[in-house]
Motif scaffolding. Structure first.
Motif, PDB file in Angstrom:
ATOM      1  N   ALA A 276       0.863  -1.190   0.000  1.00  0.00           N
ATOM      2  CA  ALA A 276       0.000   0.000   0.000  1.00  0.00           C
ATOM      3  C   ALA A 276       0.895   1.234   0.000  1.00  0.00           C
ATOM      4  CB  ALA A 276      -0.900   0.016   1.242  1.00  0.00           C
ATOM      5  N   VAL A 277       0.256   2.399  -0.012  1.00  0.00           N
ATOM      6  CA  VAL A 277       0.985   3.648   0.200  1.00  0.00           C
ATOM      7  C   VAL A 277       0.822   4.037   1.661  1.00  0.00           C
ATOM      8  CG1 VAL A 277       1.195   6.079  -0.421  1.00  0.00           C
ATOM      9  CG2 VAL A 277       0.627   4.390  -2.180  1.00  0.00           C
ATOM     10  N   TYR A 278       1.919   4.375   2.306  1.00  0.00           N
ATOM     11  CA  TYR A 278       1.912   4.763   3.712  1.00  0.00           C
ATOM     12  C   TYR A 278       2.279   6.238   3.829  1.00  0.00           C
ATOM     13  CZ  TYR A 278       1.602  -0.174   4.816  1.00  0.00           C
ATOM     14  OH  TYR A 278       1.177  -1.476   4.906  1.00  0.00           O
ATOM     15  N   PHE A 279       1.515   6.947   4.644  1.00  0.00           N
ATOM     16  CA  PHE A 279       1.752   8.369   4.883  1.00  0.00           C
ATOM     17  C   PHE A 279       2.024   8.602   6.361  1.00  0.00           C
ATOM     18  CE2 PHE A 279       0.607  10.210   0.863  1.00  0.00           C
ATOM     19  CZ  PHE A 279      -0.357   9.367   0.325  1.00  0.00           C
ATOM     20  N   CYS A 280       3.061   9.385   6.642  1.00  0.00           N
ATOM     21  CA  CYS A 280       3.211   9.893   7.997  1.00  0.00           C
ATOM     22  C   CYS A 280       2.540  11.261   8.053  1.00  0.00           C
ATOM     23  CB  CYS A 280       4.676  10.004   8.387  1.00  0.00           C
ATOM     24  SG  CYS A 280       5.641  11.184   7.421  1.00  0.00           S
ATOM     25  N   ALA A 281       2.244  11.719   9.232  1.00  0.00           N
ATOM     26  CA  ALA A 281       1.635  13.030   9.409  1.00  0.00           C
ATOM     27  C   ALA A 281       2.056  13.606  10.749  1.00  0.00           C
ATOM     28  CB  ALA A 281       0.114  12.952   9.304  1.00  0.00           C
ATOM     29  N   VAL A 282       1.947  14.923  10.846  1.00  0.00           N
ATOM     30  CA  VAL A 282       2.328  15.644  12.052  1.00  0.00           C
ATOM     31  C   VAL A 282       1.297  16.725  12.312  1.00  0.00           C
ATOM     32  CG1 VAL A 282       4.108  17.068  13.114  1.00  0.00           C
ATOM     33  CG2 VAL A 282       4.772  15.227  11.594  1.00  0.00           C
ATOM     34  N   ASN A 283       0.937  16.917  13.553  1.00  0.00           N
ATOM     35  CA  ASN A 283       0.002  18.010  13.837  1.00  0.00           C
ATOM     36  C   ASN A 283       0.779  19.285  14.129  1.00  0.00           C
ATOM     37  OD1 ASN A 283       1.011  17.456  16.450  1.00  0.00           O
ATOM     38  ND2 ASN A 283      -0.843  18.326  17.346  1.00  0.00           N
ATOM     39  N   SER A 284       0.071  20.399  14.048  1.00  0.00           N
ATOM     40  CA  SER A 284       0.647  21.661  14.480  1.00  0.00           C
ATOM     41  C   SER A 284       0.355  21.823  15.965  1.00  0.00           C
ATOM     42  CB  SER A 284       0.026  22.815  13.705  1.00  0.00           C
ATOM     43  OG  SER A 284       0.289  22.691  12.332  1.00  0.00           O
ATOM     44  N   GLY A 285       1.269  22.407  16.682  1.00  0.00           N
ATOM     45  CA  GLY A 285       1.070  22.553  18.117  1.00  0.00           C
ATOM     46  C   GLY A 285      -0.036  23.536  18.445  1.00  0.00           C
ATOM     47  N   GLY A 286      -0.332  23.676  19.693  1.00  0.00           N
ATOM     48  CA  GLY A 286      -1.365  24.598  20.141  1.00  0.00           C
ATOM     49  C   GLY A 286      -2.756  24.096  19.841  1.00  0.00           C
ATOM     50  N   SER A 287      -3.691  24.996  19.577  1.00  0.00           N
ATOM     51  CA  SER A 287      -5.085  24.596  19.406  1.00  0.00           C
ATOM     52  C   SER A 287      -5.431  24.256  17.965  1.00  0.00           C
ATOM     53  CB  SER A 287      -6.011  25.714  19.873  1.00  0.00           C
ATOM     54  OG  SER A 287      -5.779  26.876  19.096  1.00  0.00           O
ATOM     55  N   ASN A 288      -4.518  24.472  17.067  1.00  0.00           N
ATOM     56  CA  ASN A 288      -4.784  24.213  15.653  1.00  0.00           C
ATOM     57  C   ASN A 288      -4.289  22.828  15.298  1.00  0.00           C
ATOM     58  OD1 ASN A 288      -5.153  24.281  12.952  1.00  0.00           O
ATOM     59  ND2 ASN A 288      -4.034  26.159  12.594  1.00  0.00           N
ATOM     60  N   TYR A 289      -5.163  21.844  15.301  1.00  0.00           N
ATOM     61  CA  TYR A 289      -4.726  20.461  15.216  1.00  0.00           C
ATOM     62  C   TYR A 289      -4.806  19.866  13.826  1.00  0.00           C
ATOM     63  CZ  TYR A 289      -4.743  20.691  20.247  1.00  0.00           C
ATOM     64  OH  TYR A 289      -4.501  21.042  21.536  1.00  0.00           O
ATOM     65  N   LYS A 290      -4.708  20.692  12.780  1.00  0.00           N
ATOM     66  CA  LYS A 290      -4.730  20.102  11.452  1.00  0.00           C
ATOM     67  C   LYS A 290      -3.419  19.371  11.217  1.00  0.00           C
ATOM     68  CE  LYS A 290      -3.083  24.146   8.848  1.00  0.00           C
ATOM     69  NZ  LYS A 290      -2.585  24.943   9.947  1.00  0.00           N
ATOM     70  N   LEU A 291      -3.479  18.351  10.377  1.00  0.00           N
ATOM     71  CA  LEU A 291      -2.329  17.510  10.089  1.00  0.00           C
ATOM     72  C   LEU A 291      -1.634  17.918   8.796  1.00  0.00           C
ATOM     73  CD1 LEU A 291      -3.804  13.965  10.892  1.00  0.00           C
ATOM     74  CD2 LEU A 291      -2.359  15.396  12.352  1.00  0.00           C
ATOM     75  N   THR A 292      -0.305  17.843   8.826  1.00  0.00           N
ATOM     76  CA  THR A 292       0.504  17.982   7.618  1.00  0.00           C
ATOM     77  C   THR A 292       1.070  16.610   7.293  1.00  0.00           C
ATOM     78  OG1 THR A 292       1.078  20.270   8.152  1.00  0.00           O
ATOM     79  CG2 THR A 292       2.488  19.115   6.567  1.00  0.00           C
ATOM     80  N   PHE A 293       0.916  16.185   6.040  1.00  0.00           N
ATOM     81  CA  PHE A 293       1.296  14.835   5.631  1.00  0.00           C
ATOM     82  C   PHE A 293       2.621  14.811   4.887  1.00  0.00           C
ATOM     83  CE2 PHE A 293      -2.443  12.217   6.511  1.00  0.00           C
ATOM     84  CZ  PHE A 293      -3.385  13.188   6.804  1.00  0.00           C
ATOM     85  N   GLY A 294       3.337  13.698   5.021  1.00  0.00           N
ATOM     86  CA  GLY A 294       4.466  13.436   4.158  1.00  0.00           C
ATOM     87  C   GLY A 294       3.983  13.069   2.768  1.00  0.00           C
ATOM     88  N   LYS A 295       4.915  12.911   1.836  1.00  0.00           N
ATOM     89  CA  LYS A 295       4.541  12.657   0.449  1.00  0.00           C
ATOM     90  C   LYS A 295       4.197  11.198   0.166  1.00  0.00           C
ATOM     91  CE  LYS A 295       6.840  16.574  -1.802  1.00  0.00           C
ATOM     92  NZ  LYS A 295       6.760  17.427  -0.622  1.00  0.00           N
ATOM     93  N   GLY A 296       4.405  10.324   1.123  1.00  0.00           N
ATOM     94  CA  GLY A 296       3.982   8.938   0.972  1.00  0.00           C
ATOM     95  C   GLY A 296       5.100   8.003   0.554  1.00  0.00           C
ATOM     96  N   THR A 297       4.938   6.738   0.943  1.00  0.00           N
ATOM     97  CA  THR A 297       5.870   5.669   0.560  1.00  0.00           C
ATOM     98  C   THR A 297       5.062   4.523  -0.019  1.00  0.00           C
ATOM     99  OG1 THR A 297       7.461   6.209   2.306  1.00  0.00           O
ATOM    100  CG2 THR A 297       7.523   3.955   1.419  1.00  0.00           C
ATOM    101  N   LEU A 298       5.380   4.131  -1.243  1.00  0.00           N
ATOM    102  CA  LEU A 298       4.732   2.986  -1.857  1.00  0.00           C
ATOM    103  C   LEU A 298       5.495   1.733  -1.443  1.00  0.00           C
ATOM    104  CD1 LEU A 298       2.751   1.584  -3.747  1.00  0.00           C
ATOM    105  CD2 LEU A 298       4.317   2.091  -5.634  1.00  0.00           C
ATOM    106  N   LEU A 299       4.876   0.917  -0.598  1.00  0.00           N
ATOM    107  CA  LEU A 299       5.476  -0.335  -0.135  1.00  0.00           C
ATOM    108  C   LEU A 299       4.934  -1.491  -0.964  1.00  0.00           C
ATOM    109  CD1 LEU A 299       7.113  -2.062   1.878  1.00  0.00           C
ATOM    110  CD2 LEU A 299       5.069  -2.098   3.348  1.00  0.00           C
ATOM    111  N   THR A 300       5.835  -2.269  -1.507  1.00  0.00           N
ATOM    112  CA  THR A 300       5.466  -3.473  -2.241  1.00  0.00           C
ATOM    113  C   THR A 300       6.084  -4.670  -1.540  1.00  0.00           C
ATOM    114  OG1 THR A 300       5.436  -2.241  -4.325  1.00  0.00           O
ATOM    115  CG2 THR A 300       5.521  -4.650  -4.464  1.00  0.00           C
ATOM    116  N   VAL A 301       5.252  -5.626  -1.176  1.00  0.00           N
ATOM    117  CA  VAL A 301       5.727  -6.852  -0.542  1.00  0.00           C
ATOM    118  C   VAL A 301       5.602  -7.971  -1.561  1.00  0.00           C
ATOM    119  CG1 VAL A 301       5.451  -8.470   1.361  1.00  0.00           C
ATOM    120  CG2 VAL A 301       4.992  -6.024   1.717  1.00  0.00           C
TER     121      VAL A 301
END
Lengths: 114, 113
Positions: free
Chosen positions: B86-111
């Protein structure tokens, strides 16, 4: 039924046309988001809303507008579609309380502007 | 704003091997680090998350580690199976009261079986 429903699933539209993508949720979440996904660019935030009276621009809001019609409904509009708005669009929701940050995503709308 | 770097962009492993995906972030106030899995034709789904007061979290074959000092966190999948592809994404929130997430560009994992 899905917790977060996006309509339509697929849409082809012409340059210059106005189009609306719709999102509805049954999770009772306060916060709703619109993201755009492009190959190699990941998910980028277009707009977000923390409640019905709160609308905020994301990192790529130019050319888009939104409407939060109710707690459960959040629509994304392209006023005059252009080809570089061809992408996969996702709606997401989150609870909004401290400690509950996880997103629930819809299945996406694949938009093609020709 | 928050900057999230994700590596590698593609990863191919043999069934049974381990897979590791890494992310770095820039905002030292960030305190929530989720990982999402996106299968073909579907929206991303949360698979595991970690908060800044914890260094490691494990859920069966999946684990996430966090190094707040270095501002990086990693997803570890052990005993990979074809359905982990699948494609895997990491994400990080912004601190404080604004909890929207910023995502990485993704990793396509093939098993590979």
């Amino acid at each position: 039924d899905a917790d977060v429903t996006q309509t339509p699933r697929n849409r082809i539209t012409k340059t210059g046309k106005r189009i609306m993508l719709e999102c509805s949720q049954t999770k009772g979440h306060d916060r709703m988001y619109w993201y755009r996904q492009d190959p190699g660019l990941g998910l980028r935030l277009i707009y977000y809303s923390f409640d019905v009276k709160d609308i905020n621009k994301g990192e790529i809001s130019d050319g888009y507008s939104v409407s939060r019609q109710a707690q459960a409904k959040f629509s994304l509009s392209l006023e005059s579609a252009i080809p570089n708005q061809t992408a996969l669009y996702f709606c997401a929701t989150s609870v909004g309380r401290t400690g509950s940050y996880g997103y629930t995503f819809g299945s996406g709308t694949r938009l093609t502007v020709v | 704003g928050e900057n999230v770097e994700q590596h590698p962009s593609t990863l191919s492993v043999q069934e049974g091997d381990s897979a590791v995906i890494k992310c770095t972030y820039s905002d030292s106030a960030s305190n929530y680090f989720p990982w999402y899995k996106q299968e073909l034709g579907k929206g991303p789904q949360l698979i595991i998350d970690i908060r800044s007061n914890v260094g490691e979290k494990k859920d069966q074959r999946i684990a996430v580690t966090l190094n707040k000092t270095a501002k990086h966190f990693s997803l570890h999948i052990t005993e990979t199976q074809p359905e982990d592809s699948a494609v895997y994404f990491c994400a990080v929130n912004s601190g404080g009261s604004n909890y929207k997430l910023t995502f990485g560009k993704g990793t396509l994992l093939t098993v590979n079986p």
